[in-house]
Design an enzyme around this catalytic site. Structure first.
Site, PDB file in Angstrom:
ATOM      1  N   HIS A   1      -2.448  -0.976 -10.821  1.00  0.00           N
ATOM      2  CA  HIS A   1      -3.319  -0.581  -9.702  1.00  0.00           C
ATOM      3  C   HIS A   1      -4.488  -1.549  -9.634  1.00  0.00           C
ATOM      4  O   HIS A   1      -4.936  -2.066 -10.657  1.00  0.00           O
ATOM      5  CB  HIS A   1      -3.834   0.850  -9.914  1.00  0.00           C
ATOM      6  CG  HIS A   1      -4.468   1.441  -8.690  1.00  0.00           C
ATOM      7  ND1 HIS A   1      -5.786   1.225  -8.356  1.00  0.00           N
ATOM      8  CD2 HIS A   1      -3.959   2.231  -7.709  1.00  0.00           C
ATOM      9  CE1 HIS A   1      -6.059   1.870  -7.231  1.00  0.00           C
ATOM     10  NE2 HIS A   1      -4.971   2.482  -6.810  1.00  0.00           N
TER      11      HIS A   1
ATOM     12  N   ASP B   1       2.559   6.481  -7.324  1.00  0.00           N
ATOM     13  CA  ASP B   1       3.903   6.378  -6.763  1.00  0.00           C
ATOM     14  C   ASP B   1       5.009   6.441  -7.816  1.00  0.00           C
ATOM     15  O   ASP B   1       6.183   6.552  -7.463  1.00  0.00           O
ATOM     16  CB  ASP B   1       4.063   5.042  -6.016  1.00  0.00           C
ATOM     17  CG  ASP B   1       3.075   4.893  -4.875  1.00  0.00           C
ATOM     18  OD1 ASP B   1       2.738   5.916  -4.254  1.00  0.00           O
ATOM     19  OD2 ASP B   1       2.648   3.752  -4.611  1.00  0.00           O
TER      20      ASP B   1
ATOM     21  N   HIS C   1       0.868  -1.184   0.000  1.00  0.00           N
ATOM     22  CA  HIS C   1       0.000   0.000   0.000  1.00  0.00           C
ATOM     23  C   HIS C   1       0.907   1.238   0.000  1.00  0.00           C
ATOM     24  O   HIS C   1       1.721   1.407  -0.901  1.00  0.00           O
ATOM     25  CB  HIS C   1      -0.959  -0.093   1.199  1.00  0.00           C
ATOM     26  CG  HIS C   1      -2.075   0.918   1.233  1.00  0.00           C
ATOM     27  ND1 HIS C   1      -2.468   1.644   0.139  1.00  0.00           N
ATOM     28  CD2 HIS C   1      -2.895   1.333   2.256  1.00  0.00           C
ATOM     29  CE1 HIS C   1      -3.475   2.451   0.479  1.00  0.00           C
ATOM     30  NE2 HIS C   1      -3.745   2.280   1.768  1.00  0.00           N
TER      31      HIS C   1
HETATM   32  C1  MLT Z   1      -4.396   4.804  -2.698  1.00  0.00           C
HETATM   33  O1  MLT Z   1      -4.253   5.982  -3.024  1.00  0.00           O
HETATM   34  O2  MLT Z   1      -4.941   4.472  -1.632  1.00  0.00           O
HETATM   35  C2  MLT Z   1      -3.801   3.752  -3.577  1.00  0.00           C
HETATM   36  O3  MLT Z   1      -3.845   4.132  -4.915  1.00  0.00           O
HETATM   37  C3  MLT Z   1      -4.328   2.376  -3.321  1.00  0.00           C
HETATM   38  C4  MLT Z   1      -5.768   2.116  -3.596  1.00  0.00           C
HETATM   39  O4  MLT Z   1      -6.529   2.944  -4.059  1.00  0.00           O
HETATM   40  O5  MLT Z   1      -6.180   0.957  -3.364  1.00  0.00           O
END
Ligand code: MLT
Length: 387
Positions: A267, A322, A226
């Site tokens: 993602h 990221d 995460h």
């Molecule tokens: C987030 O910003 O929390 C990440 O992209 C992970 C997600 O959305 O599951």
């Protein structure tokens, strides 16, 4: 199963898949569309990226953007909530320096709760957003050995004051502020079902306070699958070692054939380039266009996607939030990637506390959502008796 309210039919094949795609409730702060990415209360994230961070916080809490007077009043309100008890800083000074910054944050959040909770989800949510700047700036200073805490300047905006209190040695304050204002907005919220947000809301559903709920949420964010992925991304970009697109393509191919991972791509929900990445590539061109690592990250954007697309099993070959954030932070003076998830957490506190307010005191006509209690199907548990 039938009926107009049925959203999904749960079959055996959906079990043990991490609740992928399963709606479990409503979310009012943000929405993640697989193609368009995240929007906050209907506004595409790219449209919000250059606002005052306080406008975006106001939006998540109030579901509308503030006018000038409302924004000025909200900034004053946040500044008035911001002071952190001296016991918090003294306890941080005693923490083991080799603990990860996210472990410091998890401790710091419970300390903020021990020294200043009201028990009211809305009040504590905003207090936590306001106090997180000083808490996190002090984590940077104390753990990095940069010196004594720098007193807060309440005349500054939230992120400006944060940069002031961090006092990053050698950093260009203006560039760092520009980057972190946008970074903060981009990372605030990402729908209701990402791990940290879901965890925070689940813990709050048992009526734990905002501070403990956010400590649990940040433990979720700390995981390398995460939020902590953002620190790995800079290390990955550094390991490429070239800005030449053909060499980068070869690097990607070699990494994949050796069983390695291409960090910053893919993602669970998105099926196109994450608009949070798109904004950061644009910002990078402005603030560090000549930085060799940024050039590597830009070439990766093109060549890694090309190679990943060749594999039909990869549902999303595109950059995520990221992919380039660490490269920009590094070019702006924050060179220790161990701290990158802490910055993600700083922003995400705003979204999670706002979602907790919605679930605890607004939804179901103010009654709130009941305590989370899902079910598991028992496996390998035939009845037995002690003989
Ligand atoms: C987030 O910003 O929390 C990440 O992209 C992970 C997600 O959305 O599951």
């Amino acid at each position: 199963m039938s009926g107009e309210n049925v959203l999904f039919e749960i079959t055996e094949q959906h079990l043990n898949t991490g609740l992928r795609r399963f709606p479990v409730g409503h979310v009012r702060t943000s929405r993640v569309d697989p193609q368009q990415g995240v929007s906050y209360v209907g506004y595409p994230i790219a449209d919000l990226a250059n606002l005052d961070p306080e406008s975006a916080i106001y939006l998540l809490y109030n579901k509308e953007l503030p006018n000038d007077d409302q924004l000025a009043a909200f900034k004053q309100d946040l500044a008035a909530r911001a002071s952190v008890d001296g016991a918090v800083v003294r306890t941080l000074q005693a923490l083991p320096k080799d603990g990860h910054p996210m472990e410091w944050l998890i401790n710091g959040l419970t300390l903020l709760g021990m020294t200043g909770k009201t028990g009211d989800f809305y009040e504590d949510g905003l207090n936590l957003v306001a106090r997180s700047a000083e808490l996190i700036a002090n984590i940077f200073r104390i753990r990095s050995g940069w010196g004594d805490p720098i007193p807060s300047d309440p005349s500054l905006g939230l992120v400006e004051n944060f940069v002031h209190m961090m006092g990053v040695p050698g950093a260009d304050k203006q560039q760092l502020t520009k980057l972190l204002r946008t970074f903060y907005i981009l990372h605030m919220d990402h729908g209701g079902g990402n791990l940290s947000t879901f965890t925070g809301k689940a813990v709050a559903s048992g009526h734990a306070d905002q501070f403990s709920s956010l400590a649990a949420a940040m433990a979720g964010l700390y995981g390398p699958l995460h939020g902590r992925a953002n620190q790995e991304c800079l290390n990955f970009v550094k390991s490429v070692g070239t800005t030449d697109p053909d060499e980068i393509e070869q690097f990607v191919r070699d990494t994949l054939s050796g069983g390695g991972k291409i960090f910053g791509f893919g993602h669970a929900v998105l099926r196109a380039e994450d608009p949070r990445a798109t904004v950061q590539y644009g910002l990078g061109r402005e603030i560090c266009g000549d930085d060799p690592l940024f050039k590597t990250a830009l070439a990766m954007r093109e060549r890694a996607v090309k190679v990943l697309k060749e594999n039909p099993k990869i549902s999303n070959p595109y950059p995520n939030v990221d992919a380039v954030s660490g490269t920009l932070l590094n070019a702006s003076g924050l060179t220790d990637s161990d701290y990158y998830t802490l910055l993600f957490g700083f922003a995400r506190i705003a979204g999670i506390t706002a979602q907790i307010v919605d679930e605890r005191v607004r939804m179901r006509n103010g009654r709130g959502v009941p305590i989370y209690r899902c079910s598991y199907i028992a496996e390998n548990q035939d009845s037995r008796r002690l003989s």
